[in-house]
Design a protein around this motif. Structure first.
Motif, mmCIF file in Angstrom:
data_model
loop_
_atom_site.group_PDB
_atom_site.id
_atom_site.type_symbol
_atom_site.label_atom_id
_atom_site.label_comp_id
_atom_site.label_asym_id
_atom_site.label_seq_id
_atom_site.Cartn_x
_atom_site.Cartn_y
_atom_site.Cartn_z
ATOM 1 N N ASN A 172 0.780 -1.223 0.174
ATOM 2 C CA ASN A 172 -0.034 0.124 0.040
ATOM 3 C C ASN A 172 0.967 1.162 0.013
ATOM 4 O OD1 ASN A 172 -2.842 -1.356 0.336
ATOM 5 N ND2 ASN A 172 -1.772 -1.917 2.503
ATOM 6 N N LEU A 193 -5.429 -1.757 7.565
ATOM 7 C CA LEU A 193 -5.140 -2.374 6.280
ATOM 8 C C LEU A 193 -4.268 -3.510 6.187
ATOM 9 C CD1 LEU A 193 -4.498 0.823 4.413
ATOM 10 C CD2 LEU A 193 -6.230 -0.482 3.995
ATOM 11 N N GLU A 197 -4.882 -7.425 5.038
ATOM 12 C CA GLU A 197 -4.032 -8.105 4.072
ATOM 13 C C GLU A 197 -3.486 -9.389 4.712
ATOM 14 O OE1 GLU A 197 -1.652 -9.319 1.182
ATOM 15 O OE2 GLU A 197 -3.290 -7.837 1.190
#
Length: 211
Positions: A172, A193, A197
């Motif tokens: 990212n 995030l 993942e």
């Protein structure tokens, strides 16, 4: 900044049993948020709890390096686990540990984890892009960013010799708005995030892990 408050072990969720350990440095310890529920451990276990009964523990310490973690785990008690998530490396970068040394230390750490926990998978979190850390001035930002990239270039081919290890790169773009107020650690959205993942990888691999 202090490590996140809150439980560092527990059982949550419904479904097949999943035994999980998170091991690492200040990012694993949740520095940058107030509570573990906002940190990697809390957000990861919340996602996994939708599909599994997750028994988890967190072993993380601000300032931890790969070498110091290996020393700390010398006193750990053996127990079987399904999955280990590692969040280490940034402090090795800031100490400019040479890449061959880091790979040897990582090899020793992975061997120790296999002896202690016999995990089916070990997920190694990729190094974040230190070139984008708001706290770091130039040319320090460039120097540490370049060194972190060097460490990754050496580690990734080495991990191919360990089929139970999965490298999870930081893919990212690092938006400064995702960072904590210190400009160095993740904020709650960055942890979200990261947890999403990592959970995706674990869930995808579960048929092999549970076989």
């Amino acid at each position: 900044m202090p490590e996140a408050a809150g439980p560092r072990a527990g059982t949550t969720g419904h479904g097949p049993p999943l035994r999980l350990a998170l091991i690492g440095d200040s990012s694993a310890a949740g520095v940058g948020v107030a509570d573990q529920s906002q940190a990697l451990a809390g957000q990861l276990t919340q996602i996994l709890a939708r599909d599994f009964t997750v028994t988890w523990h967190l072993d993380a310490l601000t300032g931890a390096t790969t070498a110091s973690t290996l020393v700390r785990l010398a006193q750990a008690q053996p127990k079987p686990l399904d999955v280990v998530v590692l969040a280490l490396g940034v402090n090795d970068v800031t100490r400019l540990v040479p890449a061959p040394v880091w790979c040897r230390q990582t090899d020793a750490l992975l061997t120790r984890l296999n002896t202690l926990y016999q995990p089916k998978r070990i997920y190694l979190s990729g190094l974040p892009p230190l070139r984008s850390f708001p706290l770091l001035p130039e040319p320090l930002r460039w120097t540490l960013g370049r060194h972190s990239e060097r460490l990754e270039r050496h580690l990734i081919p080495f991990l191919r010799t360990r089929p139970t290890c999965v490298y999870v790169p930081f893919d990212n773009k690092l938006d400064p708005a995702l960072m904590a107020s210190d400009g160095f650690h993740p904020g709650a959205d960055a942890y979200a995030l990261w947890a999403k993942e990592m959970a995706s990888r674990i869930i995808s691999d579960w048929p092999e892990i549970s076989a």
